[in-house]
Design a protein around this motif. Sequence first.
Motif, PDB file in Angstrom:
ATOM      1  N   ASP A   1       0.865  -1.191   0.000  1.00  0.00           N
ATOM      2  CA  ASP A   1       0.000   0.000   0.000  1.00  0.00           C
ATOM      3  C   ASP A   1       0.896   1.232   0.000  1.00  0.00           C
ATOM      4  O   ASP A   1       1.212   1.777   1.065  1.00  0.00           O
ATOM      5  CB  ASP A   1      -0.920  -0.004   1.219  1.00  0.00           C
ATOM      6  N   VAL A   2       1.278   1.679  -1.182  1.00  0.00           N
ATOM      7  CA  VAL A   2       2.231   2.792  -1.260  1.00  0.00           C
ATOM      8  C   VAL A   2       1.610   4.094  -0.777  1.00  0.00           C
ATOM      9  O   VAL A   2       2.308   4.969  -0.245  1.00  0.00           O
ATOM     10  CB  VAL A   2       2.791   2.935  -2.688  1.00  0.00           C
ATOM     11  N   GLU A   3       0.305   4.252  -0.916  1.00  0.00           N
ATOM     12  CA  GLU A   3      -0.328   5.491  -0.474  1.00  0.00           C
ATOM     13  C   GLU A   3      -0.256   5.635   1.045  1.00  0.00           C
ATOM     14  O   GLU A   3       0.045   6.716   1.567  1.00  0.00           O
ATOM     15  CB  GLU A   3      -1.770   5.551  -0.983  1.00  0.00           C
ATOM     16  N   ALA A   4      -0.497   4.549   1.774  1.00  0.00           N
ATOM     17  CA  ALA A   4      -0.334   4.580   3.227  1.00  0.00           C
ATOM     18  C   ALA A   4       1.137   4.732   3.596  1.00  0.00           C
ATOM     19  O   ALA A   4       1.470   5.423   4.569  1.00  0.00           O
ATOM     20  CB  ALA A   4      -0.918   3.313   3.850  1.00  0.00           C
ATOM     21  N   LEU A   5       2.013   4.100   2.830  1.00  0.00           N
ATOM     22  CA  LEU A   5       3.451   4.173   3.118  1.00  0.00           C
ATOM     23  C   LEU A   5       3.970   5.599   2.971  1.00  0.00           C
ATOM     24  O   LEU A   5       4.846   6.024   3.738  1.00  0.00           O
ATOM     25  CB  LEU A   5       4.202   3.229   2.182  1.00  0.00           C
ATOM     26  N   ARG A   6       3.439   6.354   2.003  1.00  0.00           N
ATOM     27  CA  ARG A   6       3.860   7.753   1.846  1.00  0.00           C
ATOM     28  C   ARG A   6       3.613   8.551   3.125  1.00  0.00           C
ATOM     29  O   ARG A   6       4.406   9.415   3.490  1.00  0.00           O
ATOM     30  CB  ARG A   6       3.106   8.407   0.687  1.00  0.00           C
ATOM     31  N   ARG A   7       2.498   8.263   3.790  1.00  0.00           N
ATOM     32  CA  ARG A   7       2.163   8.990   5.013  1.00  0.00           C
ATOM     33  C   ARG A   7       2.968   8.477   6.207  1.00  0.00           C
ATOM     34  O   ARG A   7       3.410   9.259   7.047  1.00  0.00           O
ATOM     35  CB  ARG A   7       0.659   8.869   5.299  1.00  0.00           C
ATOM     36  N   ARG A   8       3.138   7.160   6.271  1.00  0.00           N
ATOM     37  CA  ARG A   8       3.766   6.543   7.442  1.00  0.00           C
ATOM     38  C   ARG A   8       5.287   6.605   7.399  1.00  0.00           C
ATOM     39  O   ARG A   8       5.943   6.841   8.414  1.00  0.00           O
ATOM     40  CB  ARG A   8       3.300   5.083   7.537  1.00  0.00           C
ATOM     41  N   ASP A   9       5.856   6.364   6.225  1.00  0.00           N
ATOM     42  CA  ASP A   9       7.316   6.285   6.097  1.00  0.00           C
ATOM     43  C   ASP A   9       7.724   6.809   4.722  1.00  0.00           C
ATOM     44  O   ASP A   9       7.958   6.035   3.793  1.00  0.00           O
ATOM     45  CB  ASP A   9       7.778   4.834   6.285  1.00  0.00           C
ATOM     46  N   PRO A  10       7.785   8.144   4.555  1.00  0.00           N
ATOM     47  CA  PRO A  10       8.109   8.718   3.249  1.00  0.00           C
ATOM     48  C   PRO A  10       9.435   8.217   2.685  1.00  0.00           C
ATOM     49  O   PRO A  10       9.577   8.078   1.469  1.00  0.00           O
ATOM     50  CB  PRO A  10       8.160  10.224   3.517  1.00  0.00           C
ATOM     51  N   GLY A  11      10.405   7.935   3.558  1.00  0.00           N
ATOM     52  CA  GLY A  11      11.696   7.441   3.080  1.00  0.00           C
ATOM     53  C   GLY A  11      11.577   6.084   2.411  1.00  0.00           C
ATOM     54  O   GLY A  11      12.204   5.834   1.374  1.00  0.00           O
ATOM     55  N   ALA A  12      10.761   5.190   2.990  1.00  0.00           N
ATOM     56  CA  ALA A  12      10.549   3.872   2.391  1.00  0.00           C
ATOM     57  C   ALA A  12       9.808   3.995   1.067  1.00  0.00           C
ATOM     58  O   ALA A  12      10.119   3.295   0.089  1.00  0.00           O
ATOM     59  CB  ALA A  12       9.783   2.966   3.349  1.00  0.00           C
TER      60      ALA A  12
END
Length: 265
Positions: free
Chosen positions: A217-228
């Motif tokens: 889930d890249v959209e959630a990942l952008r919010r949670r861990d922008p570096g990842a």
Amino acid sequence: MGGSVTGGIAVRELHSLEEFGEVFRLFDRIWRPDPGGAPVTVELMRALSHAGNYVAGAYAEDGRLAGASVGFLAAPAGRALHSHVTGAETGRGVGLALKLHQREWALARGLDRVTWTYDPLVRRNAHFNLVKLGALPEEYLPSFYGAMDDAINAGDESDRVLAVWRLAEPRVAAAVRGEPCPPEVPPDAATGLGERDGRPVPGRADARVVLVAVPSDVEALRRRDPGAAKAWRHAVREVLGGLMAEGARVTGFHQKSCYVVERPG
């Protein structure tokens, strides 16, 4: 083609300013763009529709607008429709209803393909486009739209792939009947990009068939861990984009998690 009904979703072409205003407000709720950054304006929808291009809305059983799509005739002339923007409520079959209407609209005008761009990191879109529709990515487009500041894409680079939906191909006809053809994944397929603890792990991309993973889930990942999220963006660009630039072709999307890429020869 005027309208169609799929799974209780009625799709029809739009022609009035009031209808285009509805679409504009729907897209605004979906993307929440900065002022002046709307994906398409009422005026442009009016011009495209009047000139014979594709502007359609999908309506739920209660008559509420649940999705819409805007496209224009594209190269090669007389053969292609480019679907510029499609927005839909999730989980209701709206996106599929719009695409099936779009396919029939294109076929009725003698077109043989529909193209669109999508973010290769979004798993659900990759699965929908490649498995449920039978389209295939044919070009990797780094930072295609430049910087984007809407609520979905903000903070990320706008890499896209060009999906090409060859409407008369047997794999497409089977997919829209609900009979998708899974890609061939031989036992010696290599993992060109894997995943460990939520981050990309480069592998080897020198096999005939290479698997390229994308995050869950890249959209959630952008919010949670922008570096990842940024690490995934650059890794997929390097591996998937690099393979496609070398002439390799994507043949499908495997187990809702990774692209299957086949080298020529």
